[in-house]
Design an enzyme around this catalytic site. Structure first.
Site, mmCIF file in Angstrom:
data_model
loop_
_atom_site.group_PDB
_atom_site.id
_atom_site.type_symbol
_atom_site.label_atom_id
_atom_site.label_comp_id
_atom_site.label_asym_id
_atom_site.label_seq_id
_atom_site.Cartn_x
_atom_site.Cartn_y
_atom_site.Cartn_z
ATOM 1 N N GLU A 248 37.876 31.423 35.926
ATOM 2 C CA GLU A 248 37.733 31.494 37.390
ATOM 3 C C GLU A 248 36.295 31.734 37.861
ATOM 4 O O GLU A 248 36.065 32.527 38.766
ATOM 5 C CB GLU A 248 38.643 32.603 37.936
ATOM 6 C CG GLU A 248 40.102 32.337 37.675
ATOM 7 C CD GLU A 248 41.009 33.486 38.112
ATOM 8 O OE1 GLU A 248 42.051 33.199 38.704
ATOM 9 O OE2 GLU A 248 40.674 34.657 37.840
HETATM 10 C C1 ACM Z 1 43.191 34.614 34.255
HETATM 11 O O1 ACM Z 1 44.375 34.859 34.555
HETATM 12 N N1 ACM Z 1 42.272 34.579 35.196
HETATM 13 C C2 ACM Z 1 42.804 34.324 32.886
#
Ligand code: ACM
Length: 526
Positions: free
Chosen positions: A340
């Site tokens: 992310e």
């Molecule tokens: C995640 O759930 N951001 C790996």
């Protein structure tokens, strides 16, 4: 080897010669195949009699093998906790007085194919546990613990016995990597809380606990060369609590506690995103551009922070962090996160991952990261944790990388169970206990070659939980199903049969004071 075998033979013959009157007691017929073992062993062959565990039982191990002796001491400790019986380990005095023996034997048998495989033979007067490694012996004693009934046979009140069903168990894990993850960044968990989780993971034969040590809301591991990370970055958490961090000594204490349970700790330093706490501590690390200006974050948002990917200081920083962690972490892996990173340009992200992989390797470790890292040209020795984007994992697998399956929609322990359960989030969907159990990594992603999958890991993100009670509510009972998914042969898994065994875990969970979600999908019998 020969002397060991002879010694055991003498011991057993000696025992047989002086069997006491208790031998004549007619024990009820037993059925080893009906004991609610989790994970389910590969093969169980019941012989319907009983080994009477009592105060005159002693434990012996292969001589001169400290790893096996530690496993025996662990077993003795746990037997005392469950039954009150005090069993000696490799005690000279016991050799003369004991009536029954548990022998934990280091064996080079070719039948023990995996390092964690074991063979358990329970006979009327002896229990033999064969394993190639101490890890295999440790997995085997978890089965033995589960075979010991909760209740003593109270027909002899002055001489309590615990009747262990006789038979043979041949067992080995399906996957070499069987993990759970705990996010200690969004909320901090104490060393004692982690130890308790480790105790229960060990009972169900997990061998990895991945600690998500850093995120936007907190930096939780002391780095001596960058002290503000914990002074500033460790001082808050989601919701505005005081946060906290592990000193390196405390981290080593967690690692040692896990190692006694043959569990390795995989440390994660999440980069280049999820780094607000690092940039708040040292603003020079901050990317600028689209990344939010660092400030104390107590919210649950994601995707707004990034390290600067073109500054030498950032790589000097990561070199220090990885060097210090590598020095206190025996795991072959350092997890660099990589998820992310929405405000890092793709070309900068790839540049970053490829550079950090080299730093990890320079410090003698393999890089592990969330599936996004496979956007870079990473080496085959780096391991990908597949949580949401199959195409990246497939690309890495084609290049030879191993994959740990952590599907968010099936395995995220922080997803709510259903519309009425407490805690947790819903962005990947609701995950009831049967849905969590009732799928298989093999069929999850058809294009992924089986030989690339080294295992599974069930992550527990902590935005909505801040202590053991809440952690346990989300983890249990789902994580027990993942223990079985990681260990047991897929053809032996069926929800209808499993849910009966799961209900029978209640006495253990209660003895450990584990808070669990009493889902209506399971008949808990109360
Ligand atoms: C995640 O759930 N951001 C790996």
């Amino acid at each position: 080897m020969i002397t060991r075998v002879i010694w055991v033979f003498i011991l057993i013959v000696g025992l047989a010669a002086c069997q006491p009157q208790k031998e004549e007691i007619n024990f009820p017929k037993t059925d080893m195949g009906k004991v609610a073992l989790i994970p389910k062993p590969l093969k169980t062959i019941p012989t319907h009699s009983a080994f009477a565990l009592d105060g005159e039982t002693a434990i012996f191990t292969s001589q001169g093998n400290p790893g096996f002796e530690s496993v025996a001491k662990f077993l003795s400790y746990e037997i005392k906790a469950k039954t009150g019986l005090v069993l000696g380990v490799n005690s000279e005095a016991d050799k003369k007085t004991i009536e029954r023996v548990v022998y934990i034997n280091q064996s080079d048998s070719e039948d023990l194919a995996s390092p964690e495989a074991y063979q358990l033979y329970v006979k009327k007067d002896s229990i033999f546990l064969n394993a190639k490694t101490a890890a295999g012996a440790f997995r085997g004693i978890q089965t033995l613990r589960q075979l010991i009934p909760e209740q003593t046979n109270d027909t002899l009140t002055d001489h309590p016995l615990w009747l262990i069903p006789t038979g043979k168990i041949l067992d080995e894990p399906r996957y070499a990597y069987r993990g759970s993850m705990l996010d200690v960044a969004r909320h901090f968990f104490t060393v004692e809380e982690i130890k308790k989780y480790l105790d229960i993971l060990a009972y169900y034969k997990f061998n990895v606990l991945h600690l998500h040590l850093t995120d936007d809301q907190g930096w939780r591991i002391e780095i001596k060369s960058w002290p503000k990370l914990t002074e500033i970055g460790g001082a808050s958490e989601v919701g505005g609590g005081p946060g906290g961090f592990y000193t390196q000594e405390q981290f080593k204490e967690i690692v040692a506690y896990a190692a006694e349970r043959h569990i390795s700790i995989v440390p994660e330093i999440d980069t280049p995103g999820h780094t607000n706490a690092a940039s708040l501590s040292y603003p020079i690390l901050h990317a600028g551009g689209k990344a939010d200006k660092p400030r104390v974050r107590t919210d649950m948002l994601v995707g707004y922070s990034s390290l600067h990917t073109r500054k030498d200081t950032v790589y000097a920083f990561l070199d220090d962090v990885i060097r210090e962690i590598a020095a206190i972490s025996p795991s072959p892996y350092i997890h660099i996160g990589g998820d992310e990173s929405h405000v890092t340009k793709k070309k900068d992200y790839i540049h970053f991952v490829e550079k950090v992989e080299k730093i990890v390797q320079k410090h003698g470790k393999q890089m592990m990261g969330w599936n996004e890292i496979a956007q870079g040209e990473i080496s085959a020795e780096s391991v990908i944790q597949l949580w949401n984007e199959p195409h990246n994992a497939l690309k890495a697998a084609k290049n030879g990388s191993k994959i740990v399956v952590s599907s968010a929609e099936k395995m995220y322990l922080d997803m709510k169970y259903d519309s009425i359960s407490e805690y947790g989030l819903t962005w990947a969907g609701l995950i009831p206990v049967d849905v969590a159990y009732n799928w298989d990594p093999k069929t999850y992603l058809e294009e992924l070659p089986q030989e690339n999958i080294i295992g599974i890991e069930a992550p527990l993100w902590s935005e909505t939980i801040s202590n053991s009670r809440e952690l346990e509510y989300l983890a249990f009972p789902r994580v027990i199903g993942f223990a079985e998914m990681g260990w047991s042969a897929p053809e032996h898994r069926s929800w209808d049969e499993y849910k009966v065994r799961l209900a029978q875990q209640l006495p253990y969970l209660k003895s450990m004071k584990v808070n669990y979600y009493p889902t209506k999908l399971v008949d808990w019998g109360e």
